[in-house]
Write a protein that holds these residues in place. Structure first.
Motif, PDB file in Angstrom:
ATOM      1  N   UNK A   1     -59.593 -90.678 -80.679  1.00 56.84           N
ATOM      2  CA  UNK A   1     -60.141 -91.288 -79.485  1.00 56.84           C
ATOM      3  C   UNK A   1     -60.452 -90.194 -78.483  1.00 56.84           C
ATOM      4  N   UNK A   2     -61.718 -90.062 -78.115  1.00 56.88           N
ATOM      5  CA  UNK A   2     -62.126 -89.143 -77.050  1.00 56.88           C
ATOM      6  C   UNK A   2     -61.918 -89.871 -75.722  1.00 56.88           C
ATOM      7  N   UNK A  25     -64.526 -94.421 -82.970  1.00 55.74           N
ATOM      8  CA  UNK A  25     -65.399 -94.776 -84.084  1.00 55.74           C
ATOM      9  C   UNK A  25     -66.859 -94.890 -83.640  1.00 55.74           C
ATOM     10  N   UNK A  26     -67.283 -93.946 -82.804  1.00 59.74           N
ATOM     11  CA  UNK A  26     -68.668 -93.871 -82.369  1.00 59.74           C
ATOM     12  C   UNK A  26     -69.072 -94.880 -81.303  1.00 59.74           C
ATOM     13  N   UNK A  27     -68.134 -95.658 -80.798  1.00 61.14           N
ATOM     14  CA  UNK A  27     -68.438 -96.663 -79.778  1.00 61.14           C
ATOM     15  C   UNK A  27     -67.855 -96.239 -78.433  1.00 61.14           C
ATOM     16  N   UNK A  28     -68.687 -96.251 -77.395  1.00 59.44           N
ATOM     17  CA  UNK A  28     -68.249 -95.900 -76.042  1.00 59.44           C
ATOM     18  C   UNK A  28     -67.786 -97.161 -75.314  1.00 59.44           C
ATOM     19  N   UNK A  29     -66.672 -97.037 -74.631  1.00 55.54           N
ATOM     20  CA  UNK A  29     -66.112 -98.117 -73.810  1.00 55.54           C
ATOM     21  C   UNK A  29     -65.695 -97.518 -72.474  1.00 55.54           C
ATOM     22  N   UNK A  30     -65.561 -98.371 -71.471  1.00 55.80           N
ATOM     23  CA  UNK A  30     -65.078 -97.868 -70.189  1.00 55.80           C
ATOM     24  C   UNK A  30     -64.283 -98.928 -69.448  1.00 55.80           C
ATOM     25  N   UNK A  31     -63.433 -98.448 -68.571  1.00 55.11           N
ATOM     26  CA  UNK A  31     -62.640 -99.271 -67.664  1.00 55.11           C
ATOM     27  C   UNK A  31     -62.980 -98.826 -66.247  1.00 55.11           C
ATOM     28  N   UNK A 141     -69.956 -86.797 -70.408  1.00 48.33           N
ATOM     29  CA  UNK A 141     -68.770 -85.944 -70.522  1.00 48.33           C
ATOM     30  C   UNK A 141     -68.154 -86.121 -71.909  1.00 48.33           C
ATOM     31  N   UNK A 142     -68.065 -87.363 -72.350  1.00 52.13           N
ATOM     32  CA  UNK A 142     -67.486 -87.635 -73.664  1.00 52.13           C
ATOM     33  C   UNK A 142     -68.417 -87.151 -74.773  1.00 52.13           C
ATOM     34  N   UNK A 143     -69.716 -87.364 -74.619  1.00 55.05           N
ATOM     35  CA  UNK A 143     -70.668 -86.835 -75.607  1.00 55.05           C
ATOM     36  C   UNK A 143     -70.521 -85.306 -75.693  1.00 55.05           C
ATOM     37  N   UNK A 144     -70.359 -84.660 -74.556  1.00 53.88           N
ATOM     38  CA  UNK A 144     -70.158 -83.211 -74.545  1.00 53.88           C
ATOM     39  C   UNK A 144     -68.909 -82.809 -75.301  1.00 53.88           C
ATOM     40  N   UNK A 145     -67.839 -83.578 -75.143  1.00 57.05           N
ATOM     41  CA  UNK A 145     -66.610 -83.276 -75.877  1.00 57.05           C
ATOM     42  C   UNK A 145     -66.812 -83.419 -77.384  1.00 57.05           C
TER      43      UNK A 145
END
Length: 181
Positions: A1-2, A25-31, A141-145
């Motif tokens: 998990x990134x 698993x390639x899916x972005x989520x946010x809170x 930011x997460x894509x960069x990681x």
């Protein structure tokens, strides 16, 4: 998990988390601050490993403080800041991304943590577009990681420190941020 967070400042004692984004698993989520955090807590609880950038000292401590838990800091964590240093990649995440030729959208190339704070307060005072920009900033930011993680593994580790076995899955893919409307 990134995992990556945005905050109103640097101290968990005086500032707060405005949002957290994660990719599994390639899916972005946010809170978003002020909403139900159960999806985030559940995702971290189920994760076997976290990948962060300075997350051991910053993100995980902030989140543990915010949610009065130890679930974030207790997870195994590949902190890319420290991994990058091992391979002589110095500076913050954005400097390393530029060095490795990761490209953010033009609208976000100058956005940094200070701008993320301004976007949050802009949202608080009624600008819903500012929240969309903050989420997009966090997404990249997460894509960069994921890009940095793949670069280190495929350029520095695979076949050098560990044998090449099959064709492993890459984390980075040029995923667009799904519409926030």
């Amino acid at each position: 998990m990134f995992l990556d967070i945005e905050t109103t400042g640097l101290s968990p004692q005086y500032h707060y988390v405005t949002m957290a984004g994660w990719m599994q698993q390639g899916q972005y989520h946010y809170w978003i601050q002020g909403t139900d955090s159960s999806e985030l807590i559940d995702a971290v609880t189920r994760a076997k490993l976290l990948v962060t950038f300075n997350g051991i000292m910053f993100d995980c401590k902030f989140l543990d403080s915010a949610f009065n838990t130890h679930v974030f800091s207790s997870k195994p964590n590949i902190d890319l800041m420290h991994l990058c240093r091992r391979y002589d990649l110095k500076g913050g995440q954005k400097a390393i991304e530029r060095n490795l030729k990761f490209s953010r959208p033009k609208s976000l190339q100058e956005t940094d943590g200070k701008e993320a704070i301004a976007l949050w307060y802009d949202f608080i005072f009624g600008n819903t577009k500012a929240l969309k920009s903050l989420i997009e900033y966090n997404f990249y930011d997460i894509q960069g990681m994921t890009f940095i993680m793949d670069w280190i593994f495929f350029k520095k580790i695979r076949g050098k420190e560990f044998p090449q076995c099959g064709d492993p899955q890459r984390f980075y893919s040029k995923l667009p941020l799904k519409s926030l409307d």
